[in-house]
Scaffold this motif. Structure first.
Motif, PDB file in Angstrom:
ATOM      1  N   LEU A  63       0.819  -1.210   0.000  1.00  0.00           N
ATOM      2  CA  LEU A  63       0.000   0.000   0.000  1.00  0.00           C
ATOM      3  C   LEU A  63       0.855   1.262   0.000  1.00  0.00           C
ATOM      4  CD1 LEU A  63      -2.823   1.250   0.149  1.00  0.00           C
ATOM      5  CD2 LEU A  63      -2.655   1.106   2.643  1.00  0.00           C
ATOM      6  N   SER A  64       1.908   1.286   0.806  1.00  0.00           N
ATOM      7  CA  SER A  64       2.741   2.488   0.886  1.00  0.00           C
ATOM      8  C   SER A  64       3.425   2.792  -0.441  1.00  0.00           C
ATOM      9  CB  SER A  64       3.775   2.362   2.004  1.00  0.00           C
ATOM     10  OG  SER A  64       4.608   1.241   1.812  1.00  0.00           O
ATOM     11  N   ILE A  65       3.940   1.796  -1.108  1.00  0.00           N
ATOM     12  CA  ILE A  65       4.606   2.009  -2.396  1.00  0.00           C
ATOM     13  C   ILE A  65       3.590   2.410  -3.461  1.00  0.00           C
ATOM     14  CG2 ILE A  65       5.914   0.880  -4.259  1.00  0.00           C
ATOM     15  CD1 ILE A  65       7.333  -0.766  -2.109  1.00  0.00           C
ATOM     16  N   ILE A  66       2.434   1.792  -3.449  1.00  0.00           N
ATOM     17  CA  ILE A  66       1.394   2.120  -4.431  1.00  0.00           C
ATOM     18  C   ILE A  66       0.930   3.559  -4.254  1.00  0.00           C
ATOM     19  CG2 ILE A  66      -0.978   1.625  -5.165  1.00  0.00           C
ATOM     20  CD1 ILE A  66      -0.364  -1.355  -4.384  1.00  0.00           C
ATOM     21  N   LEU A  67       0.576   3.950  -3.034  1.00  0.00           N
ATOM     22  CA  LEU A  67       0.058   5.306  -2.801  1.00  0.00           C
ATOM     23  C   LEU A  67       1.099   6.376  -3.113  1.00  0.00           C
ATOM     24  CD1 LEU A  67      -2.007   4.899   0.492  1.00  0.00           C
ATOM     25  CD2 LEU A  67      -2.859   5.211  -1.831  1.00  0.00           C
ATOM     26  N   ALA A  68       2.297   6.202  -2.602  1.00  0.00           N
ATOM     27  CA  ALA A  68       3.334   7.212  -2.824  1.00  0.00           C
ATOM     28  C   ALA A  68       3.610   7.397  -4.304  1.00  0.00           C
ATOM     29  CB  ALA A  68       4.614   6.815  -2.099  1.00  0.00           C
ATOM     30  N   ASN A  69       3.741   6.318  -5.016  1.00  0.00           N
ATOM     31  CA  ASN A  69       4.112   6.422  -6.427  1.00  0.00           C
ATOM     32  C   ASN A  69       2.943   6.804  -7.319  1.00  0.00           C
ATOM     33  OD1 ASN A  69       7.078   5.785  -6.592  1.00  0.00           O
ATOM     34  ND2 ASN A  69       6.324   4.173  -5.259  1.00  0.00           N
ATOM     35  N   ALA A  70       1.726   6.476  -6.930  1.00  0.00           N
ATOM     36  CA  ALA A  70       0.556   6.916  -7.701  1.00  0.00           C
ATOM     37  C   ALA A  70       0.435   8.437  -7.630  1.00  0.00           C
ATOM     38  CB  ALA A  70      -0.706   6.243  -7.175  1.00  0.00           C
ATOM     39  N   ILE A  71       0.633   8.989  -6.451  1.00  0.00           N
ATOM     40  CA  ILE A  71       0.565  10.444  -6.292  1.00  0.00           C
ATOM     41  C   ILE A  71       1.764  11.111  -6.964  1.00  0.00           C
ATOM     42  CG2 ILE A  71       0.628  12.341  -4.621  1.00  0.00           C
ATOM     43  CD1 ILE A  71      -0.913  10.383  -2.712  1.00  0.00           C
ATOM     44  N   THR A  72       2.938  10.550  -6.771  1.00  0.00           N
ATOM     45  CA  THR A  72       4.148  11.142  -7.344  1.00  0.00           C
ATOM     46  C   THR A  72       4.128  11.100  -8.863  1.00  0.00           C
ATOM     47  OG1 THR A  72       5.397  10.563  -5.363  1.00  0.00           O
ATOM     48  CG2 THR A  72       6.675  11.088  -7.329  1.00  0.00           C
ATOM     49  N   ILE A  73       3.587  10.037  -9.444  1.00  0.00           N
ATOM     50  CA  ILE A  73       3.576   9.963 -10.913  1.00  0.00           C
ATOM     51  C   ILE A  73       2.686  11.050 -11.505  1.00  0.00           C
ATOM     52  CG2 ILE A  73       1.698   8.323 -11.412  1.00  0.00           C
ATOM     53  CD1 ILE A  73       3.813   6.911 -13.264  1.00  0.00           C
ATOM     54  N   VAL A  74       1.612  11.387 -10.818  1.00  0.00           N
ATOM     55  CA  VAL A  74       0.758  12.487 -11.278  1.00  0.00           C
ATOM     56  C   VAL A  74       1.533  13.803 -11.177  1.00  0.00           C
ATOM     57  CG1 VAL A  74      -1.338  13.808 -10.774  1.00  0.00           C
ATOM     58  CG2 VAL A  74      -1.401  11.313 -10.728  1.00  0.00           C
ATOM     59  N   SER A  75       2.244  13.995 -10.072  1.00  0.00           N
ATOM     60  CA  SER A  75       3.028  15.216  -9.879  1.00  0.00           C
ATOM     61  C   SER A  75       4.114  15.363 -10.939  1.00  0.00           C
ATOM     62  CB  SER A  75       3.671  15.218  -8.494  1.00  0.00           C
ATOM     63  OG  SER A  75       2.689  15.184  -7.497  1.00  0.00           O
ATOM     64  N   VAL A  76       4.836  14.301 -11.200  1.00  0.00           N
ATOM     65  CA  VAL A  76       5.901  14.347 -12.208  1.00  0.00           C
ATOM     66  C   VAL A  76       5.305  14.573 -13.594  1.00  0.00           C
ATOM     67  CG1 VAL A  76       7.782  13.065 -13.297  1.00  0.00           C
ATOM     68  CG2 VAL A  76       7.416  12.883 -10.850  1.00  0.00           C
ATOM     69  N   PHE A  77       4.185  13.929 -13.876  1.00  0.00           N
ATOM     70  CA  PHE A  77       3.518  14.134 -15.161  1.00  0.00           C
ATOM     71  C   PHE A  77       3.152  15.611 -15.333  1.00  0.00           C
ATOM     72  CE2 PHE A  77      -0.344  14.383 -17.746  1.00  0.00           C
ATOM     73  CZ  PHE A  77       0.126  13.825 -18.930  1.00  0.00           C
ATOM     74  N   LEU A  78       2.622  16.220 -14.265  1.00  0.00           N
ATOM     75  CA  LEU A  78       2.279  17.643 -14.339  1.00  0.00           C
ATOM     76  C   LEU A  78       3.516  18.497 -14.599  1.00  0.00           C
ATOM     77  CD1 LEU A  78      -0.342  17.950 -11.465  1.00  0.00           C
ATOM     78  CD2 LEU A  78      -0.748  18.169 -13.929  1.00  0.00           C
ATOM     79  N   LEU A  79       4.625  18.187 -13.945  1.00  0.00           N
ATOM     80  CA  LEU A  79       5.856  18.949 -14.190  1.00  0.00           C
ATOM     81  C   LEU A  79       6.332  18.800 -15.629  1.00  0.00           C
ATOM     82  CD1 LEU A  79       7.891  18.469 -10.897  1.00  0.00           C
ATOM     83  CD2 LEU A  79       6.738  20.542 -11.707  1.00  0.00           C
ATOM     84  N   ILE A  80       6.181  17.608 -16.194  1.00  0.00           N
ATOM     85  CA  ILE A  80       6.559  17.400 -17.600  1.00  0.00           C
ATOM     86  C   ILE A  80       5.657  18.240 -18.503  1.00  0.00           C
ATOM     87  CG2 ILE A  80       6.594  15.716 -19.494  1.00  0.00           C
ATOM     88  CD1 ILE A  80       7.557  13.643 -17.383  1.00  0.00           C
ATOM     89  N   VAL A  81       4.361  18.233 -18.224  1.00  0.00           N
ATOM     90  CA  VAL A  81       3.426  19.052 -19.005  1.00  0.00           C
ATOM     91  C   VAL A  81       3.792  20.526 -18.880  1.00  0.00           C
ATOM     92  CG1 VAL A  81       1.012  19.839 -19.145  1.00  0.00           C
ATOM     93  CG2 VAL A  81       1.527  17.395 -18.941  1.00  0.00           C
ATOM     94  N   PHE A  82       4.059  20.985 -17.649  1.00  0.00           N
ATOM     95  CA  PHE A  82       4.450  22.385 -17.449  1.00  0.00           C
ATOM     96  C   PHE A  82       5.741  22.701 -18.201  1.00  0.00           C
ATOM     97  CE2 PHE A  82       2.369  22.323 -12.962  1.00  0.00           C
ATOM     98  CZ  PHE A  82       1.107  22.440 -13.520  1.00  0.00           C
ATOM     99  N   LYS A  83       6.709  21.805 -18.140  1.00  0.00           N
ATOM    100  CA  LYS A  83       7.993  22.024 -18.819  1.00  0.00           C
ATOM    101  C   LYS A  83       7.780  22.186 -20.320  1.00  0.00           C
ATOM    102  CE  LYS A  83      12.517  22.139 -19.237  1.00  0.00           C
ATOM    103  NZ  LYS A  83      13.291  23.275 -18.782  1.00  0.00           N
ATOM    104  N   LEU A  84       6.937  21.362 -20.895  1.00  0.00           N
ATOM    105  CA  LEU A  84       6.676  21.444 -22.337  1.00  0.00           C
ATOM    106  C   LEU A  84       5.834  22.668 -22.692  1.00  0.00           C
ATOM    107  CD1 LEU A  84       6.046  17.663 -23.063  1.00  0.00           C
ATOM    108  CD2 LEU A  84       8.108  18.989 -23.573  1.00  0.00           C
ATOM    109  N   ARG A  85       4.871  22.982 -21.871  1.00  0.00           N
ATOM    110  CA  ARG A  85       3.958  24.099 -22.153  1.00  0.00           C
ATOM    111  C   ARG A  85       4.620  25.465 -21.955  1.00  0.00           C
ATOM    112  NH1 ARG A  85      -1.660  23.717 -19.431  1.00  0.00           N
ATOM    113  NH2 ARG A  85      -1.917  22.221 -21.110  1.00  0.00           N
ATOM    114  N   TYR A  86       5.421  25.595 -20.905  1.00  0.00           N
ATOM    115  CA  TYR A  86       5.963  26.909 -20.539  1.00  0.00           C
ATOM    116  C   TYR A  86       7.433  27.075 -20.883  1.00  0.00           C
ATOM    117  CZ  TYR A  86       1.685  26.827 -17.775  1.00  0.00           C
ATOM    118  OH  TYR A  86       0.385  26.728 -17.378  1.00  0.00           O
TER     119      TYR A  86
END
Length: 89
Positions: A63-86
């Protein structure tokens, strides 16, 4: 679902700390639109690693690995989108 034992509680606390530490960067980048300090290759490699941790956590039913990485993958994805957009600002 895995039963939560004392080791898993330590994992959940660690997951909360490491995931929470990453969220201010996402917020700051979203707010300022400044991506000059973000490296796209680093974000891509990090995204791949987090995705693999998520697969691993799912495989071992942690559970700990699943929750941490599910949230983190969304965060990293957003940073990638921001990096490409801005990137040209």
């Amino acid at each position: 679902m895995t039963e939560i034992n004392s080791i898993e509680i330590i994992g959940l606390i660690a997951a909360t700390c490491t995931t929470a530490a990453f969220l201010p960067q996402v917020y700051q980048t979203w707010k300022t639109k400044n991506v000059s300090g973000l490296s796209l290759p680093m974000l891509t490699i990090f995204f791949t690693g987090v995705l693999l941790w998520l697969v691993y956590g799912t495989y071992i039913h942690s559970l700990s690995i699943i929750l941490a990485n599910a949230i983190t993958i969304v965060s990293v994805f957003l940073l990638i989108v921001f990096k490409l957009r801005y990137r040209n600002r």
